[in-house]
Write a protein that holds these residues in place. Structure first.
Motif, PDB file in Angstrom:
ATOM      1  N   THR A 324       0.827  -1.204   0.000  1.00 57.32           N
ATOM      2  CA  THR A 324       0.000   0.000   0.000  1.00 57.32           C
ATOM      3  C   THR A 324       0.863   1.256   0.000  1.00 57.32           C
ATOM      4  O   THR A 324       0.554   2.236  -0.677  1.00 57.32           O
ATOM      5  CB  THR A 324      -0.932   0.002   1.220  1.00 57.32           C
ATOM      6  OG1 THR A 324      -1.755  -1.167   1.177  1.00 57.32           O
ATOM      7  CG2 THR A 324      -1.823   1.232   1.229  1.00 57.32           C
ATOM      8  N   ALA A 325       1.970   1.241   0.756  1.00 54.69           N
ATOM      9  CA  ALA A 325       2.880   2.381   0.756  1.00 54.69           C
ATOM     10  C   ALA A 325       3.484   2.582  -0.632  1.00 54.69           C
ATOM     11  O   ALA A 325       3.621   3.720  -1.109  1.00 54.69           O
ATOM     12  CB  ALA A 325       3.986   2.177   1.783  1.00 54.69           C
ATOM     13  N   GLY A 326       3.838   1.473  -1.306  1.00 55.43           N
ATOM     14  CA  GLY A 326       4.367   1.575  -2.657  1.00 55.43           C
ATOM     15  C   GLY A 326       3.359   2.143  -3.632  1.00 55.43           C
ATOM     16  O   GLY A 326       3.696   2.974  -4.478  1.00 55.43           O
ATOM     17  N   LEU A 396       7.451  -1.381  -4.843  1.00 55.11           N
ATOM     18  CA  LEU A 396       6.419  -2.370  -5.169  1.00 55.11           C
ATOM     19  C   LEU A 396       7.030  -3.755  -5.339  1.00 55.11           C
ATOM     20  O   LEU A 396       6.440  -4.762  -4.909  1.00 55.11           O
ATOM     21  CB  LEU A 396       5.682  -1.939  -6.446  1.00 55.11           C
ATOM     22  CG  LEU A 396       4.776  -0.713  -6.293  1.00 55.11           C
ATOM     23  CD1 LEU A 396       4.336  -0.194  -7.661  1.00 55.11           C
ATOM     24  CD2 LEU A 396       3.549  -1.044  -5.446  1.00 55.11           C
ATOM     25  N   PHE A 397       8.209  -3.824  -5.964  1.00 54.92           N
ATOM     26  CA  PHE A 397       8.857  -5.129  -6.140  1.00 54.92           C
ATOM     27  C   PHE A 397       9.267  -5.720  -4.791  1.00 54.92           C
ATOM     28  O   PHE A 397       9.185  -6.940  -4.584  1.00 54.92           O
ATOM     29  CB  PHE A 397      10.083  -4.991  -7.046  1.00 54.92           C
ATOM     30  CG  PHE A 397       9.748  -4.647  -8.471  1.00 54.92           C
ATOM     31  CD1 PHE A 397       8.457  -4.760  -8.957  1.00 54.92           C
ATOM     32  CD2 PHE A 397      10.737  -4.203  -9.345  1.00 54.92           C
ATOM     33  CE1 PHE A 397       8.140  -4.436 -10.268  1.00 54.92           C
ATOM     34  CE2 PHE A 397      10.441  -3.877 -10.652  1.00 54.92           C
ATOM     35  CZ  PHE A 397       9.139  -3.996 -11.122  1.00 54.92           C
ATOM     36  N   GLN A 398       9.715  -4.878  -3.877  1.00 52.39           N
ATOM     37  CA  GLN A 398      10.055  -5.361  -2.535  1.00 52.39           C
ATOM     38  C   GLN A 398       8.824  -5.920  -1.822  1.00 52.39           C
ATOM     39  O   GLN A 398       8.896  -6.946  -1.131  1.00 52.39           O
ATOM     40  CB  GLN A 398      10.683  -4.241  -1.716  1.00 52.39           C
ATOM     41  CG  GLN A 398      12.102  -3.885  -2.117  1.00 52.39           C
ATOM     42  CD  GLN A 398      12.669  -2.735  -1.307  1.00 52.39           C
ATOM     43  OE1 GLN A 398      11.929  -1.934  -0.729  1.00 52.39           O
ATOM     44  NE2 GLN A 398      13.992  -2.635  -1.262  1.00 52.39           N
ATOM     45  N   ALA A 399       7.687  -5.245  -1.995  1.00 53.34           N
ATOM     46  CA  ALA A 399       6.445  -5.737  -1.388  1.00 53.34           C
ATOM     47  C   ALA A 399       6.062  -7.093  -1.972  1.00 53.34           C
ATOM     48  O   ALA A 399       5.622  -7.994  -1.247  1.00 53.34           O
ATOM     49  CB  ALA A 399       5.327  -4.724  -1.606  1.00 53.34           C
ATOM     50  N   LEU A 407       2.945 -16.210  -7.894  1.00 56.39           N
ATOM     51  CA  LEU A 407       2.298 -15.186  -8.706  1.00 56.39           C
ATOM     52  C   LEU A 407       2.884 -13.805  -8.430  1.00 56.39           C
ATOM     53  O   LEU A 407       3.057 -12.992  -9.344  1.00 56.39           O
ATOM     54  CB  LEU A 407       0.789 -15.188  -8.441  1.00 56.39           C
ATOM     55  CG  LEU A 407      -0.071 -14.299  -9.356  1.00 56.39           C
ATOM     56  CD1 LEU A 407       0.201 -14.594 -10.826  1.00 56.39           C
ATOM     57  CD2 LEU A 407      -1.550 -14.487  -9.038  1.00 56.39           C
ATOM     58  N   ALA A 408       3.216 -13.536  -7.178  1.00 57.96           N
ATOM     59  CA  ALA A 408       3.833 -12.251  -6.848  1.00 57.96           C
ATOM     60  C   ALA A 408       5.200 -12.119  -7.513  1.00 57.96           C
ATOM     61  O   ALA A 408       5.547 -11.052  -8.044  1.00 57.96           O
ATOM     62  CB  ALA A 408       3.961 -12.099  -5.331  1.00 57.96           C
ATOM     63  N   TRP A 409       5.996 -13.200  -7.515  1.00 54.43           N
ATOM     64  CA  TRP A 409       7.291 -13.170  -8.196  1.00 54.43           C
ATOM     65  C   TRP A 409       7.111 -13.003  -9.706  1.00 54.43           C
ATOM     66  O   TRP A 409       7.926 -12.350 -10.375  1.00 54.43           O
ATOM     67  CB  TRP A 409       8.073 -14.440  -7.885  1.00 54.43           C
ATOM     68  CG  TRP A 409       8.822 -14.367  -6.596  1.00 54.43           C
ATOM     69  CD1 TRP A 409       8.529 -14.990  -5.426  1.00 54.43           C
ATOM     70  CD2 TRP A 409      10.003 -13.602  -6.348  1.00 54.43           C
ATOM     71  NE1 TRP A 409       9.442 -14.668  -4.451  1.00 54.43           N
ATOM     72  CE2 TRP A 409      10.367 -13.818  -4.991  1.00 54.43           C
ATOM     73  CE3 TRP A 409      10.800 -12.749  -7.124  1.00 54.43           C
ATOM     74  CZ2 TRP A 409      11.485 -13.217  -4.415  1.00 54.43           C
ATOM     75  CZ3 TRP A 409      11.908 -12.148  -6.550  1.00 54.43           C
ATOM     76  CH2 TRP A 409      12.249 -12.389  -5.219  1.00 54.43           C
ATOM     77  N   THR A 410       6.044 -13.593 -10.246  1.00 56.84           N
ATOM     78  CA  THR A 410       5.750 -13.401 -11.667  1.00 56.84           C
ATOM     79  C   THR A 410       5.486 -11.930 -11.964  1.00 56.84           C
ATOM     80  O   THR A 410       5.907 -11.406 -13.010  1.00 56.84           O
ATOM     81  CB  THR A 410       4.522 -14.242 -12.072  1.00 56.84           C
ATOM     82  OG1 THR A 410       4.771 -15.623 -11.794  1.00 56.84           O
ATOM     83  CG2 THR A 410       4.213 -14.072 -13.558  1.00 56.84           C
ATOM     84  N   VAL A 412       6.804  -9.452 -10.353  1.00 56.17           N
ATOM     85  CA  VAL A 412       8.093  -8.756 -10.326  1.00 56.17           C
ATOM     86  C   VAL A 412       8.761  -8.831 -11.699  1.00 56.17           C
ATOM     87  O   VAL A 412       9.245  -7.831 -12.239  1.00 56.17           O
ATOM     88  CB  VAL A 412       9.021  -9.357  -9.247  1.00 56.17           C
ATOM     89  CG1 VAL A 412      10.422  -8.750  -9.341  1.00 56.17           C
ATOM     90  CG2 VAL A 412       8.444  -9.123  -7.858  1.00 56.17           C
ATOM     91  N   VAL A 413       8.774 -10.030 -12.280  1.00 50.48           N
ATOM     92  CA  VAL A 413       9.359 -10.208 -13.610  1.00 50.48           C
ATOM     93  C   VAL A 413       8.580  -9.408 -14.645  1.00 50.48           C
ATOM     94  O   VAL A 413       9.165  -8.708 -15.495  1.00 50.48           O
ATOM     95  CB  VAL A 413       9.382 -11.700 -13.986  1.00 50.48           C
ATOM     96  CG1 VAL A 413       9.893 -11.885 -15.411  1.00 50.48           C
ATOM     97  CG2 VAL A 413      10.250 -12.480 -13.008  1.00 50.48           C
ATOM     98  N   ALA A 414       7.249  -9.478 -14.579  1.00 48.61           N
ATOM     99  CA  ALA A 414       6.423  -8.740 -15.532  1.00 48.61           C
ATOM    100  C   ALA A 414       6.604  -7.239 -15.371  1.00 48.61           C
ATOM    101  O   ALA A 414       6.635  -6.492 -16.366  1.00 48.61           O
ATOM    102  CB  ALA A 414       4.950  -9.119 -15.347  1.00 48.61           C
ATOM    103  N   GLY A 415       6.721  -6.780 -14.124  1.00 50.39           N
ATOM    104  CA  GLY A 415       6.926  -5.355 -13.885  1.00 50.39           C
ATOM    105  C   GLY A 415       8.251  -4.872 -14.437  1.00 50.39           C
ATOM    106  O   GLY A 415       8.338  -3.781 -15.021  1.00 50.39           O
ATOM    107  N   ALA A 416       9.300  -5.685 -14.259  1.00 47.73           N
ATOM    108  CA  ALA A 416      10.604  -5.318 -14.813  1.00 47.73           C
ATOM    109  C   ALA A 416      10.554  -5.295 -16.335  1.00 47.73           C
ATOM    110  O   ALA A 416      11.103  -4.394 -16.982  1.00 47.73           O
ATOM    111  CB  ALA A 416      11.661  -6.296 -14.321  1.00 47.73           C
TER     112      ALA A 416
END
Length: 564
Positions: A324-326, A396-399, A407-410, A412-416
């Protein structure tokens, strides 16, 4: 109770009425609007300080019974959104005054521009402050009515067509919102958010889930979350530059804000993490793939707008204070960057007469300041360090990393990957529009042609060659469809400018008005300053996230202030 809380809504509404009464006095009308928005900036800043130091600021409008009353609440999140929205709308209004669109936009009912813009500002402020769902619905309707007028300003066929799509989609959203309100009120007997936070937990799970899905679908349309985002790229690019800027910067963020508010306040035990993570993933990927396929800068930026909504949904979906902070930090960044980019793009269009990549080039030589003004927020949007876009994405990636799910790690990859593709899209745009030479742009214009004549396939003119359905020039290789789109997107009111020919003739003497340049440059500067103040701003986002997930500060502020 804080008497300042209603002012961000009340001042623009009163200003709109006064501005409409002054329709025959445009100079006074302009100064009135600028003064009103300047006052809103000051009030929003004071509310942010008070909310951060003393907790949520609350006011009940009228002595209504507690289940019927209208409550406005300015907690840390709402006050921060108010301040950012007030700053960017002030910059956009100053830009539009400098552009002259409030005076000479062809065929437009000019007298309504200022009051309509102020109604839009009031609707945005009311959405951020609304303490009940019906008041939020009223805010959305204010935005809809004002948006349609601004979107169709000038009355061109393209703008009316885009406005029609926009209205139809938003009428569907409004209808769904009304159904959501009816179901919610029937199930709980209230629409006040604080009361709903207490009563929804007592409902059967399937009823609560149905209400949650109805609200999320409504707000996802507003926020342009895939697959409910297909309307946006066809609606925004046809509007005048200041209108597109405020739409891109603010209107989708109202939907994101509503999602964040209801998820944390009303449904803390039902985060729907997987559903929202999938929505974030698809929004990122589909949006950025659409962006890199575009040959018009407005449409490219509209698709990047959609893709970066995915980052905001990612932070919400994680259902954590870190996420939420991100999201809180990133939404401030994105509002500022998107608005700045569209304002600078308006300067590009005024200078070059088009936003089609095939039509323009050589601007770095002709207008080096404009090249810098586009480059800085473009790199910020792509997340290049040390800009605020990089800081927000890292948060956001740290969160997502702390969540730890596959799915969260996916994501991270998609965001990058989305960040890299955003860099590709904006770098390609900058290279074509600013870095290539005026001669290469001249050859691209030859490929388009000024008549209906087509280049002859296989015929090599030296500068332009057509082979297998693609046109090859020194400026690059483009498809026939891109050429047709460039022809279609030509602006009849802004004839294309061949800088090579103009330089040869010594006739390139067109410059952007200072009244447009200063607001755009000011907002670009503000986007850089976000990097300078990233530490305090992120700390504020952390405190806002704590309040949202704890819920007690919001609930106690509202429930202790309500009338008997």
């Amino acid at each position: 109770m804080n008497a300042l809380v209603p002012l961000p809504v009340l001042l623009p509404i009163l200003g709109a009425g006064a501005s409409l009464a002054l329709l025959h006095h445009p100079r006074i009308q302009r100064w009135l609007s600028l003064t009103v928005l300047g006052s809103v900036v000051v009030v929003a800043a004071v509310l942010l300080v008070q909310a951060d130091r003393h907790g949520p600021q609350t006011v009940w409008i009228g002595a209504w019974p507690e289940t019927l009353g209208i409550v406005l609440v300015a907690d840390r999140l709402a006050a921060l959104m108010l301040l950012v929205s007030a700053v960017v709308t002030l910059a956009v209004l100053a830009y539009s005054v400098g552009q002259g669109m409030t005076e000479d936009e062809e065929g437009a009912p000019i007298s309504v521009y200022h009051p309509t813009f102020l109604v839009l500002v009031a609707g945005v402020a009311n959405a951020f402050l609304a303490g009940d769902l019906f008041n939020l619905f009223v805010s959305f309707e204010m935005l809809l009515f004002a948006s349609y007028v601004l979107l169709t300003l000038g009355g061109t066929a393209a703008r009316v067509r885009a406005g029609t799509i926009y209205v139809l989609v938003n009428l569907l959203s409004s209808t769904l919102f009304l159904i959501s309100l009816a179901v919610t009120y029937a199930a709980t007997g209230t629409l006040t958010l604080a009361h709903l936070a207490q009563r929804l937990a007592d409902l059967p799970d399937h009823v609560s889930l149905m209400i949650q899905l109805l609200l999320l679908t409504t707000f996802a349309i507003k926020a342009a979350v895939f697959p409910l985002s297909l309307w946006l790229p066809d609606s925004y690019p046809t509007a005048p530059a200041p209108v597109t800027a405020v739409f891109a910067g603010l209107l989708t963020k109202v939907g994101v804000y509503a999602i964040l508010r209801v998820q944390t306040l009303l449904f803390p035990d039902s985060p729907l993490t997987d559903l929202l993570l999938w929505a974030a993933l698809l929004t990122m990927i589909i949006g950025i793939l659409g962006a890199i396929a575009q040959s018009d800068i407005k449409r490219m930026l509209s698709f990047t707008l959609v893709s970066h909504i995915g980052y905001l949904i990612l932070g919400i979906a994680l259902d954590s204070r870190t996420g939420t902070a991100g999201t809180t930090f990133y939404v401030v960044h994105h509002i500022t960057i998107q608005t700045a980019l569209f304002l600078v793009l308006g300067l590009v269009e005024r200078r070059a007469g088009s936003t089609a990549l095939m039509r323009i080039g050589g601007l770095a030589r002709i207008a080096p300041l404009l090249a810098v003004l586009f480059f800085v927020p473009a790199m910020n949007l792509a997340g290049i360090p040390p800009f605020s876009g990089f800081i927000g994405k890292v948060g956001l990636f740290q969160a997502a990393q702390l969540d730890g799910s596959p799915l969260a790690w996916t994501l991270v990859v998609a965001g990058a990957a989305t960040s890299l593709l955003t860099l590709y899209a904006v770098a390609k745009t900058w290279a074509v529009v600013f870095w290539r030479t005026p001669l290469e742009a001249h050859e691209a214009l030859e490929a388009i042609g000024t008549s209906s004549a087509e280049p002859v396939p296989g015929h090599d003119t030296g500068a332009v060659r057509v082979h297998r359905g693609h046109v090859h020039t020194a400026a690059g290789t483009v498809s026939r469809s891109d050429i047709e789109e460039a022809r279609r997107l030509g602006d009849d009111n802004e004839p294309e400018r061949d800088f090579h020919t103009l330089i040869e003739a010594g006739d390139d003497n067109r410059h952007a008005p200072l009244g447009m340049l200063l607001p755009a440059a000011g907002l670009v500067t503000a986007s850089v300053l976000l990097t300078v103040v990233a530490g305090p701003l992120y700390a504020l986002g952390d405190r806002a996230a704590d309040d949202l997930h704890e819920r007690t500060p919001y609930l106690s502020s509202v429930l202790t202030e309500e009338h008997p």
